[in-house]
Structure formats: structure tokens, C-alpha cells
Design an enzyme around this catalytic site. Structure first.
Site, PDB file in Angstrom:
ATOM      1  N   ALA A  11     -18.734   2.120   0.000  1.00  0.00           N
ATOM      2  CA  ALA A  11     -18.943   3.443  -0.592  1.00  0.00           C
ATOM      3  C   ALA A  11     -20.087   4.176   0.090  1.00  0.00           C
ATOM      4  O   ALA A  11     -19.980   5.371   0.410  1.00  0.00           O
ATOM      5  CB  ALA A  11     -19.208   3.318  -2.092  1.00  0.00           C
ATOM      6  N   ARG A  21     -20.166  14.136   9.202  1.00  0.00           N
ATOM      7  CA  ARG A  21     -19.093  14.930   9.810  1.00  0.00           C
ATOM      8  C   ARG A  21     -19.053  16.363   9.275  1.00  0.00           C
ATOM      9  O   ARG A  21     -18.757  17.300  10.014  1.00  0.00           O
ATOM     10  CB  ARG A  21     -17.740  14.259   9.552  1.00  0.00           C
ATOM     11  CG  ARG A  21     -17.565  12.922  10.247  1.00  0.00           C
ATOM     12  CD  ARG A  21     -16.139  12.417  10.088  1.00  0.00           C
ATOM     13  NE  ARG A  21     -15.986  11.078  10.626  1.00  0.00           N
ATOM     14  CZ  ARG A  21     -15.870   9.977   9.898  1.00  0.00           C
ATOM     15  NH1 ARG A  21     -15.881  10.062   8.579  1.00  0.00           N
ATOM     16  NH2 ARG A  21     -15.738   8.795  10.463  1.00  0.00           N
ATOM     17  N   SER A  39     -21.488  -2.250   6.426  1.00  0.00           N
ATOM     18  CA  SER A  39     -20.094  -1.870   6.621  1.00  0.00           C
ATOM     19  C   SER A  39     -19.204  -3.027   7.077  1.00  0.00           C
ATOM     20  O   SER A  39     -18.699  -3.047   8.186  1.00  0.00           O
ATOM     21  CB  SER A  39     -20.021  -0.736   7.649  1.00  0.00           C
ATOM     22  OG  SER A  39     -18.798  -0.050   7.570  1.00  0.00           O
ATOM     23  N   CYS A  43     -13.566  -8.873   1.704  1.00  0.00           N
ATOM     24  CA  CYS A  43     -12.309  -9.536   1.363  1.00  0.00           C
ATOM     25  C   CYS A  43     -11.845 -10.508   2.451  1.00  0.00           C
ATOM     26  O   CYS A  43     -11.033 -11.389   2.194  1.00  0.00           O
ATOM     27  CB  CYS A  43     -11.215  -8.500   1.110  1.00  0.00           C
ATOM     28  SG  CYS A  43     -11.534  -7.445  -0.310  1.00  0.00           S
ATOM     29  N   VAL A  81     -34.178  -1.341  -3.305  1.00  0.00           N
ATOM     30  CA  VAL A  81     -34.674  -0.312  -4.224  1.00  0.00           C
ATOM     31  C   VAL A  81     -34.841  -0.930  -5.607  1.00  0.00           C
ATOM     32  O   VAL A  81     -33.928  -1.574  -6.125  1.00  0.00           O
ATOM     33  CB  VAL A  81     -33.708   0.886  -4.279  1.00  0.00           C
ATOM     34  CG1 VAL A  81     -34.145   1.887  -5.351  1.00  0.00           C
ATOM     35  CG2 VAL A  81     -33.632   1.565  -2.913  1.00  0.00           C
ATOM     36  N   ASP A 282     -18.350   0.007  -6.323  1.00  0.00           N
ATOM     37  CA  ASP A 282     -18.300  -1.073  -7.306  1.00  0.00           C
ATOM     38  C   ASP A 282     -19.337  -0.948  -8.410  1.00  0.00           C
ATOM     39  O   ASP A 282     -19.190  -1.576  -9.458  1.00  0.00           O
ATOM     40  CB  ASP A 282     -18.483  -2.417  -6.604  1.00  0.00           C
ATOM     41  CG  ASP A 282     -17.313  -2.781  -5.698  1.00  0.00           C
ATOM     42  OD1 ASP A 282     -16.317  -2.031  -5.696  1.00  0.00           O
ATOM     43  OD2 ASP A 282     -17.391  -3.805  -5.008  1.00  0.00           O
ATOM     44  N   ASN A 304     -14.201   2.857  -0.922  1.00  0.00           N
ATOM     45  CA  ASN A 304     -14.129   3.755   0.229  1.00  0.00           C
ATOM     46  C   ASN A 304     -13.716   5.160  -0.191  1.00  0.00           C
ATOM     47  O   ASN A 304     -14.276   6.153   0.303  1.00  0.00           O
ATOM     48  CB  ASN A 304     -13.147   3.199   1.262  1.00  0.00           C
ATOM     49  CG  ASN A 304     -13.804   2.168   2.166  1.00  0.00           C
ATOM     50  OD1 ASN A 304     -14.551   2.503   3.067  1.00  0.00           O
ATOM     51  ND2 ASN A 304     -13.543   0.902   1.895  1.00  0.00           N
ATOM     52  N   TYR A 425      17.329   0.300   2.471  1.00  0.00           N
ATOM     53  CA  TYR A 425      18.207  -0.867   2.341  1.00  0.00           C
ATOM     54  C   TYR A 425      18.790  -1.258   3.688  1.00  0.00           C
ATOM     55  O   TYR A 425      19.310  -0.427   4.442  1.00  0.00           O
ATOM     56  CB  TYR A 425      19.363  -0.588   1.373  1.00  0.00           C
ATOM     57  CG  TYR A 425      20.533  -1.533   1.583  1.00  0.00           C
ATOM     58  CD1 TYR A 425      20.401  -2.893   1.301  1.00  0.00           C
ATOM     59  CD2 TYR A 425      21.744  -1.072   2.109  1.00  0.00           C
ATOM     60  CE1 TYR A 425      21.451  -3.775   1.526  1.00  0.00           C
ATOM     61  CE2 TYR A 425      22.806  -1.944   2.327  1.00  0.00           C
ATOM     62  CZ  TYR A 425      22.654  -3.292   2.039  1.00  0.00           C
ATOM     63  OH  TYR A 425      23.683  -4.161   2.260  1.00  0.00           O
ATOM     64  N   ARG A 441      17.083  -1.206 -14.470  1.00  0.00           N
ATOM     65  CA  ARG A 441      18.406  -1.101 -15.083  1.00  0.00           C
ATOM     66  C   ARG A 441      18.457  -1.747 -16.448  1.00  0.00           C
ATOM     67  O   ARG A 441      19.178  -1.293 -17.354  1.00  0.00           O
ATOM     68  CB  ARG A 441      19.468  -1.743 -14.176  1.00  0.00           C
ATOM     69  CG  ARG A 441      19.778  -0.957 -12.932  1.00  0.00           C
ATOM     70  CD  ARG A 441      20.775  -1.668 -12.052  1.00  0.00           C
ATOM     71  NE  ARG A 441      22.116  -1.704 -12.643  1.00  0.00           N
ATOM     72  CZ  ARG A 441      23.176  -2.227 -12.041  1.00  0.00           C
ATOM     73  NH1 ARG A 441      23.046  -2.762 -10.832  1.00  0.00           N
ATOM     74  NH2 ARG A 441      24.353  -2.211 -12.624  1.00  0.00           N
TER      75      ARG A 441
END
Length: 444
Positions: A11, A21, A39, A43, A81, A282, A304, A425, A441
Site C-alpha cells: 500500500a 507520477r 516492496s 505471499c 514510527v 492491511d 495495492n 467452451y 441451474r
């Protein structure tokens, strides 16, 4: 304008790059990370243990030097901090490598401090060989312990996402694995009938499962050798603890609005209730579109997104976070395990009148290749037939089905809408009726 961001991972750095940017070239961006890594993909860390990911370096998207040298961000490491003064607009803390205090002024502040593993107050927790898995240093410690002490049995406390990923990767390198779970199933976000499929896979792969036992303490001289629960004692050579996470929000005052788990409550623009202070990822709340409530579902994908949106709003480009539907997926040996939206348990807790349908079928055309089984369960509103959630477990095609269900949830679709979808398919990929449509269905 001076932007200060606490936290150098998903984050925080998504926000920093968005400001870089889209902001003014004269803006100053300071990021404060208490660790030494920026960064990186947490996972991917369990897969370092089995060698499927070669090194912890491979999960680092951008080292801190890139943010400093290429993008001109004042990216600091070892800066923890401990206090916010939002009246004077300063953050202060300590440099963990030197012990020196620091203070930084800001015009706008983003709290993106993430989460830390829950550490229960168990006797013997300080014994060697007991480790919680969350960060790169944890992974290095686990790998080093395995390499140096060659444990024959590893006990994992907690059967959630990380616990199962650890079980698979440790089993892959020839170590016996035991999972101790306080409740009666692995993967609590799933309903019991779907969790049974996970249990079967664990047993098939030789993972010992212990349910309905609570860890009380650990024994050993210098190194752990015994796990003691409220019912039994288990010999072990190593213990990995993964019993949940808590938001890193100890530095915020009581003036902040916090959720039940300590997460910082934010609005759709990632604003807290304190002027010029944002939170994302988080450590923040996540609006759940199906529940229509603030929730706490810490995931890298959400972090993110929220970081990007926080960065945009901090520079005046108004963008609202559209919320989550609670989508996740996990590989566990030969099974893919996915879920999105509400389980039956959650629908019941929210007093939503629901029904559910479960189908077990082939993930592709049965005549093309048999044995590619998938189990699909959908939960829906009893009256309107609006989709509430889905769980999919199988050996292939799980990601496709979960993503379709997540998209359907985002758009408030009904089970009839699912049936009307024009899905791809061909025999190697699907049957003429996709498994989620077979389930749909049965609701009509």
C-alpha cells in the site's frame, strides 16, 4: 507539498509511486519503513522453503535503492514510527539500527503499516525453533533452522492460508508435518462440507491433522521438543506459529476511529477521521460489497489498490475505492482452493435468508479427460436468488470459476444471470455447461 508514508510495502509504495507520477515535480515524498526491505511479495515466501522460489531476493519487486536513485523518493529503512502528532503534523519514532530518535513533519500523511503475526502468551515461546512466518527475515530464519538442525517433524499451529502453504512446502522437502487447529476444520473461511475436501488432501499427502485442541505451552531445554495442548503432548523438532494477524496501529491515538480488530476505519477515499491523514492496506478497513459493511480482509491485492487510490486522493485526483468481495485462492498440494463472497456461516451470522447448492463434476469435458474433478458451492439469497458467495475446490479450473463468481458478485448478479453468461467452451477447457452454471441451474 510534503507527503509522509509510514510503511514501505504494497500500500505504501503504491501510494508513493502514484504521487510521484501524478503530483508536482517539487513534491517531497518520505517513506518510513521499520524493516530493511521494500516492496516485496510476502505471499511468495513459503515457496522459498521448498526451493520453488529460489531466494527471498526473488520476491522483492523493487529494492529500496530503486526508489531512492531512480524515483527520488526519500525511502528510509529501520525507521519505526511510535507516535503521531496530528495537531502539529509530525511523526516521530526511533531508528531501530542505531537507537536514535527521529521526527518528520508532513503536509499529508498515509498510514500503511500492514499487519503483524499474533503472538499468544504461551509459556516456552522463547525456545529456539519456534518461529512465526510473515516477513523475509522470518523466512531466512526458518530456512536456516531447517538447514542447520535438519528437523524430522515440524508442527504448524494454525490451519489458515499460511499454515497450509507452509505445510505443503515443508512436506515437499521430506519433513513430516503436523497441523494443530483449535477448531474443527482447516481454512475457517470455508464451510465445513468444503473443508472436508481439504482434510482429505492433507491426509492423502501424509499431513497429520489435530483438531479441537488449543496449544498451551512448549517444552524443551534450549530447543523446542514438545508442544503441549489442553488435551495432549506432541513431540516435535520445530514449531511454526500462524494463528492470525493484527493491524500495526499501536502508534495511533484513541482519537482515531478503529474497527474491532484495531484496523483504522477509512472512507471510500482512504481518509481517516483525522484531517490530512489517510490509511490503506492491511492496517485499514476494507468495505465489503456483499456485506455492505466495513470488514478486515488483509490481502496484497487490496493493499495495492487502496494504496494507489490513497495516493491519487492525496494529490487531489478524486478516486473512490469500490470495495472487496472477499476473493482468495490457495494451492494445497494437488488441490486449488478458492472462495469469494459469503460462506453459509457468514450469511447466517448476518441473518441473511440464504440457500446453497453444491455440485461435484468434471472441470472439462468428461470425454476429453476424466478425473479433472471440481466441486462448486454457491450461496445465494433465498428470495431474490442474488448470488452471495461461492467456494470452488478442484484439481484444475478453480481460478477461472472463482474469478467469474467474483465478477458476478461485484455486479450483484443472480443465479439466473450466472446461467445466462456466455462462457468459453472447448473440450480441453470446459463442458457445454460450466460447473458454476450447473450449480446455478439447480437454484431455479
Amino acid at each position: 507539498m510534503k507527503y509522509v508514508i509510514i510503511g514501505g510495502d504494497a500500500a505504501g509504495m503504491s501510494a508513493a509511486m502514484q504521487i510521484k507520477r501524478g503530483g508536482d515535480e517539487h513534491d517531497e515524498i518520505v517513506t518510513l519503513e521499520r524493516g530493511e526491505y521494500y516492496s516485496y511479495g510476502q505471499c511468495g515466501l513459503p515457496y522459498v522453503l521448498s526451493g520453488q522460489v529460489e531466494s527471498t531476493d526473488d520476491v522483492i519487486a523493487r529494492p529500496v535503492e530503486v526508489f531512492r536513485d531512480k524515483y527520488g523518493i526519500d525511502a528510509r529503512i529501520h525507521h519505526e514510527v511510535t507516535q503521531l502528532d496530528y495537531e502539529n503534523k509530525t511523526v516521530s519514532g526511533v531508528q531501530t539500527d542505531t537507537g536514535e530518535p527521529f521526527q518528520v513533519e508532513y503536509d499529508q500523511l498515509l498510514i500503511a503499516t500492514g499487519v503483524s503475526p499474533v503472538q499468544p502468551d504461551w509459556e516456552g515461546l522463547d525456545l529456539n525453533g519456534i518461529i512465526s512466518m510473515k516477513y523475509i527475515p522470518d523466512t531466512k530464519e526458518i530456512k536456516g533452522y531447517i538447514d542447520n538442525y535438519q528437523p524430522k517433524t515440524v508442527t504448524i499451529v494454525g490451519g489458515g492460508f499460511i499454515g497450509l502453504e507452509l505445510a505443503e512446502n515443508i512436506k515437499e522437502i521430506g519433513i513430516d508435518v503436523r497441523i494443530i487447529q483449535r477448531g474443527n476444520q482447516l481454512m475457517n473461511p470455508f464451510d465445513e462440507d468444503m473443508a472436508e475436501l481439504i482434510h482429505e488432501e492433507a491426509k492423502r499427502k501424509g499431513v497429520e491433522l489435530v483438531f479441537n485442541e488449543s496449544v498451551q505451552s512448549f517444552k524443551g531445554q534450549e530447543y523446542v521438543d514438545t508442544v503441549i495442548t489442553d488435551k495432549n503432548e506432541y513431540e516435535t523438532d520445530m514449531v511454526l506459529i500462524n494463528v492470525g494477524v493484527k493491524p500495526n496501529t499501536d502508534m495511533v491515538s484513541d482519537d482515531f476511529h478503529l474497527g474491532p480488530k484495531g484496523e483504522i476505519i477509512v472512507n471510500a477515499y482512504m481518509e481517516t477521521n483525522i484531517d490530512d491523514v489517510y490509511a490503506a492496506g492491511d492496517c485499514a478497513s476494507h468495505y465489503h460489497r456483499v456485506k455492505q459493511l466495513n470488514d478486515f480482509v488483509p490481502l496484497g491485492t487490496t493493499a495495492n489498490k487502496q494504496g494507489m487510490i490513497a495516493g491519487m486522493n492525496m494529490i487531489g485526483h478524486n478516486r473512490a475505492f469500490q470495495g472487496i468481495v472477499g476473493t482468495s485462492i490457495l494451492k494445497f498440494f494437488d488441490l486449488d482452493i478458492g472462495r469469494t463472497g459469503l460462506s453459509e456461516k457468514e450469511a447466517k451470522q448476518l441473518n441473511i435468508p440464504y440457500d446453497s447448492v453444491k455440485v461435484e463434476t468434471n472441470a472439462i469435458a468428461g470425454y476429453y479427460e476424466k478425473g479433472q474433478n471440481v466441486t462448486v458451492k454457491i450461496v445465494f439469497d433465498k428470495g431474490s436468488k442474488r448470488l452471495l458467495g461461492g467456494q470452488v475446490i478442484g484439481v484444475m479450473g478453480v481460478d477461472k470459476r472463482i474469478d467469474v463468481l467474483a465478477t458476478a458478485l461485484y455486479h450483484n448478479m443472480t443465479t439466473e444471470d450466472l446461467l445466462n453468461l456466455d462462457l468459453a467452451y472447448a473440450p480441453p477447457y470446459n463442458g457445454v455447461w460450466d460447473p458454476i452454471q450447473q450449480a446455478a441451474r439447480r437454484t431455479l
